[in-house]
Design a protein around this motif. Structure first.
Motif, mmCIF file in Angstrom:
data_model
loop_
_atom_site.group_PDB
_atom_site.id
_atom_site.type_symbol
_atom_site.label_atom_id
_atom_site.label_comp_id
_atom_site.label_asym_id
_atom_site.label_seq_id
_atom_site.Cartn_x
_atom_site.Cartn_y
_atom_site.Cartn_z
ATOM 1 N N GLU A 32 0.687 -1.098 0.168
ATOM 2 C CA GLU A 32 0.216 0.346 -0.070
ATOM 3 C C GLU A 32 1.395 1.459 -0.027
ATOM 4 N N SER A 33 1.961 0.782 0.593
ATOM 5 C CA SER A 33 2.637 2.855 0.770
ATOM 6 C C SER A 33 3.541 2.523 -0.387
ATOM 7 N N SER A 34 3.993 1.377 -1.008
ATOM 8 C CA SER A 34 4.831 1.447 -2.340
ATOM 9 C C SER A 34 4.189 1.670 -3.695
ATOM 10 N N ILE A 35 3.122 1.150 -3.795
ATOM 11 C CA ILE A 35 1.947 1.607 -4.832
ATOM 12 C C ILE A 35 1.985 2.867 -5.884
ATOM 13 N N GLY A 36 2.331 3.731 -4.659
ATOM 14 C CA GLY A 36 2.306 5.181 -5.303
ATOM 15 C C GLY A 36 3.586 5.233 -6.423
ATOM 16 N N THR A 37 4.688 5.195 -5.202
ATOM 17 C CA THR A 37 5.607 5.417 -5.668
ATOM 18 C C THR A 37 6.736 4.456 -6.659
ATOM 19 N N ILE A 38 6.226 3.188 -6.731
ATOM 20 C CA ILE A 38 6.650 2.283 -7.896
ATOM 21 C C ILE A 38 6.063 1.501 -8.531
ATOM 22 N N GLY A 39 4.139 1.381 -8.208
ATOM 23 C CA GLY A 39 3.748 1.196 -8.760
ATOM 24 C C GLY A 39 3.627 1.290 -10.254
ATOM 25 N N PRO A 40 3.571 2.177 -10.896
ATOM 26 C CA PRO A 40 3.101 2.635 -11.616
ATOM 27 C C PRO A 40 4.105 1.948 -13.383
ATOM 28 N N PRO A 41 5.465 2.646 -13.017
ATOM 29 C CA PRO A 41 6.526 2.471 -13.160
ATOM 30 C C PRO A 41 6.744 1.348 -13.520
ATOM 31 N N PHE A 42 6.135 0.297 -12.427
ATOM 32 C CA PHE A 42 6.704 -1.034 -12.741
ATOM 33 C C PHE A 42 5.504 -1.593 -13.511
ATOM 34 N N LEU A 43 4.212 -1.212 -13.368
ATOM 35 C CA LEU A 43 3.524 -1.530 -13.919
ATOM 36 C C LEU A 43 3.467 -1.323 -15.376
ATOM 37 N N LEU A 44 4.103 -0.440 -16.175
ATOM 38 C CA LEU A 44 4.019 -0.194 -17.462
ATOM 39 C C LEU A 44 5.199 -0.959 -17.820
ATOM 40 N N GLY A 45 6.168 -1.439 -16.571
ATOM 41 C CA GLY A 45 7.690 -2.160 -17.815
ATOM 42 C C GLY A 45 7.053 -3.666 -17.892
ATOM 43 N N CYS A 46 5.720 -4.178 -16.829
ATOM 44 C CA CYS A 46 5.489 -5.428 -16.914
ATOM 45 C C CYS A 46 4.996 -5.589 -18.328
ATOM 46 N N ILE A 47 3.684 -4.179 -18.672
ATOM 47 C CA ILE A 47 2.598 -4.587 -19.484
ATOM 48 C C ILE A 47 3.798 -4.731 -20.848
ATOM 49 N N VAL A 48 5.311 -3.715 -20.889
ATOM 50 C CA VAL A 48 5.926 -3.301 -22.371
ATOM 51 C C VAL A 48 6.637 -4.774 -22.008
ATOM 52 N N LEU A 49 7.422 -5.367 -21.639
ATOM 53 C CA LEU A 49 8.483 -5.771 -21.379
ATOM 54 C C LEU A 49 7.171 -7.638 -21.869
ATOM 55 N N GLY A 50 5.807 -7.688 -21.631
ATOM 56 C CA GLY A 50 5.099 -9.078 -21.617
ATOM 57 C C GLY A 50 4.412 -8.811 -23.053
ATOM 58 N N LEU A 51 4.891 -7.792 -23.902
ATOM 59 C CA LEU A 51 3.707 -7.075 -25.469
ATOM 60 C C LEU A 51 5.657 -7.623 -25.826
ATOM 61 N N ILE A 52 6.818 -6.976 -25.626
ATOM 62 C CA ILE A 52 7.949 -7.629 -26.243
ATOM 63 C C ILE A 52 8.685 -8.463 -26.470
ATOM 64 N N PHE A 53 7.760 -9.133 -25.546
ATOM 65 C CA PHE A 53 8.398 -11.306 -25.817
ATOM 66 C C PHE A 53 6.919 -11.535 -25.920
ATOM 67 N N ALA A 54 6.351 -10.935 -25.863
ATOM 68 C CA ALA A 54 4.646 -12.157 -26.348
ATOM 69 C C ALA A 54 5.412 -11.673 -28.011
ATOM 70 N N LEU A 55 5.639 -10.415 -28.333
ATOM 71 C CA LEU A 55 6.199 -10.481 -29.893
ATOM 72 C C LEU A 55 6.137 -11.724 -30.414
ATOM 73 N N VAL A 56 7.820 -11.261 -29.105
ATOM 74 C CA VAL A 56 9.367 -11.784 -29.943
ATOM 75 C C VAL A 56 8.861 -13.761 -29.869
ATOM 76 N N GLY A 57 7.944 -14.121 -29.084
ATOM 77 C CA GLY A 57 8.141 -15.006 -29.237
ATOM 78 C C GLY A 57 7.733 -16.243 -30.378
ATOM 79 N N TYR A 58 5.649 -15.122 -30.276
ATOM 80 C CA TYR A 58 5.781 -15.263 -31.504
ATOM 81 C C TYR A 58 6.033 -15.876 -32.608
ATOM 82 N N PHE A 59 6.978 -14.889 -33.170
ATOM 83 C CA PHE A 59 7.402 -14.452 -34.461
ATOM 84 C C PHE A 59 8.473 -15.597 -34.214
ATOM 85 N N VAL A 60 8.961 -16.065 -33.381
ATOM 86 C CA VAL A 60 10.906 -16.587 -33.429
ATOM 87 C C VAL A 60 9.177 -18.072 -33.300
ATOM 88 N N ILE A 61 8.503 -18.509 -32.325
ATOM 89 C CA ILE A 61 7.972 -20.194 -33.163
ATOM 90 C C ILE A 61 7.056 -19.860 -34.283
#
Length: 167
Positions: free
Chosen positions: A122-151
């Motif tokens: 609860e105390s950290s969600i305001g400080t590290i939460g937004p960059p953390f969640l954005l990074g998770c979504i971006v890396l998830g999309l990157i890995f998904a696209l790369v995985g799809y095209f490699v396979i």
């Protein structure tokens, strides 16, 4: 494509059908493409599994199965790929997501000490939460696209290899 190798490591359809969290999908699990490993279902399953592996949520297997049903791709492969996120890899993956999210948002990374408590979340969600969640979504999309095209490329290459071997 090492289809036999993938099939050996994938969970059995019966195991997933009888899983207590996946039973809610009911008759949606009856589509044959959800259980077969072919050139259309495998790349999509890799994309789904790799994307969900980056999501910082509990019950990742449930989300991977739901997305696999929605996109009509192989469920066992999607579910198996979320196991990339485990207690050993999770700190490295999520710290990389935080750093990437901070760079995208133009924020300075701050040092923090993780505590396994709801009060810390609860105390950290305001400080590290937004960059953390954005990074998770971006890396998830990157890995998904790369995985799809490699396979997809590996699958096409293996088909061409088999055809050339016949001639």
């Amino acid at each position: 494509m090492p289809k036999k190798l993938l099939e050996r490591f994938m969970p059995k359809p019966e195991t997933l059908r009888n899983h207590k969290y996946l039973r809610i999908f009911g008759s949606l699990l009856d589509k044959p493409n959800l259980w077969s490993l072919n050139r259309k279902s495998a790349p999509g399953a890799f994309a789904v599994g790799l994307f969900v592996a980056w999501l910082p949520v509990p019950f990742q297997m449930f989300f991977a199965a739901g997305l696999a049903i929605f996109f009509n791709v192989n469920i066992p492969l999607s579910v198996a790929l979320v196991w990339l996120t485990n207690p050993i890899t999770m700190p490295f993956m999520f710290y990389a997501a935080y750093i990437l999210g901070s760079k995208i948002l133009g924020q300075e990374t701050t040092e923090f000490v993780f505590e396994a408590s709801w009060q810390w979340v609860e105390s950290s969600i305001g400080t590290i939460g937004p960059p953390f969640l954005l990074g998770c979504i971006v890396l998830g999309l990157i890995f998904a696209l790369v995985g799809y095209f490699v396979i997809n490329s590996l699958w096409k290459y293996s088909i061409l290899f088999k055809w050339n071997k016949r001639n």
